[in-house]
Write an enzyme that holds these catalytic residues in place. Structure first.
Site, PDB file in Angstrom:
ATOM      1  CB  SER A 127       2.868   2.033   6.085  1.00  0.00           C
ATOM      2  OG  SER A 127       1.690   2.211   6.796  1.00  0.00           O
ATOM      3  CG  HIS A 175      -0.440   0.222   2.499  1.00  0.00           C
ATOM      4  ND1 HIS A 175      -0.118  -0.808   3.355  1.00  0.00           N
ATOM      5  CD2 HIS A 175      -0.136   1.367   3.154  1.00  0.00           C
ATOM      6  CE1 HIS A 175       0.357  -0.307   4.478  1.00  0.00           C
ATOM      7  NE2 HIS A 175       0.362   1.014   4.377  1.00  0.00           N
ATOM      8  CG  ASP A 194      -0.092  -4.090   2.769  1.00  0.00           C
ATOM      9  OD1 ASP A 194       0.186  -3.453   1.728  1.00  0.00           O
ATOM     10  OD2 ASP A 194      -0.203  -3.544   3.876  1.00  0.00           O
TER      11      ASP A 194
END
Length: 170
Positions: free
Chosen positions: A159, A34, A83
């Site tokens: 992230s 992402h 992911d």
């Protein structure tokens, strides 16, 4: 920290930022999918850059002096369900520092961990600490998506960054 990179992904929606870790001395970087996927097209961003940590990180509004070691990367592979994304530096210069992978069987609930990342509301290459609080297999019904839950403070921009055990493995 030298093996942790700042990532900027430029796509149709603008620039997204995140964190990654160098897993091979030739310039392979592991991050979350992402971080590099453009929400508008659901494909990798048109341009992706990684930035290496400077010798000393000094916080300021623009962070320009902390972002001088920039490299273009290509998206070598990604899996939206897991992911995960693997990036490859287009022109690596020298052997890069590596953050090796830990044996997940060695990590248990209560294990102390560190996170290094680039929170949007904080400084670059910031460090937070915590412990593993739970473990999940096939998270959200996705085979192979095994995750650890941690109470380590992770913010937007962290992230894709590593969760590091006390032996220095991610």
């Amino acid at each position: 920290a030298p093996a942790v990179v700042f990532i900027a992904a430029v796509g149709a929606e603008g620039t997204r930022q995140g964190t990654g870790s160098i897993i091979d001395a030739t310039g392979l970087v592991l991050t979350n999918a992402h971080v590099i996927l453009d929400k508008t097209t659901d494909a990798p961003a048109k341009k992706v850059f990684v930035y290496l940590k400077p010798d000393r990180v000094i916080g300021n509004e623009s962070n320009q002096e902390n972002l001088t070691k920039r490299f273009v990367v290509t998206v070598a592979a990604y899996d939206k369900a897991l992911d995960l994304a693997l990036l490859k530096v287009s022109t690596p210069t020298t052997p890069w520092p590596v953050l090796s992978l830990a044996d997940p069987e060695e990590i248990t609930i209560g294990s102390r961990v560190l996170a290094i990342g680039h929170p949007e509301s904080g400084g670059l290459w910031s460090l937070t600490t915590g412990v593993i609080s739970a473990e999940w297999r096939d998270f959200s019904g996705v085979p192979g998506k095994d995750i650890f839950q941690t109470e380590t403070s992770l913010n937007r921009g962290n992230s894709g960054g590593p969760l590091i055990d006390l032996d220095g493995h991610q």
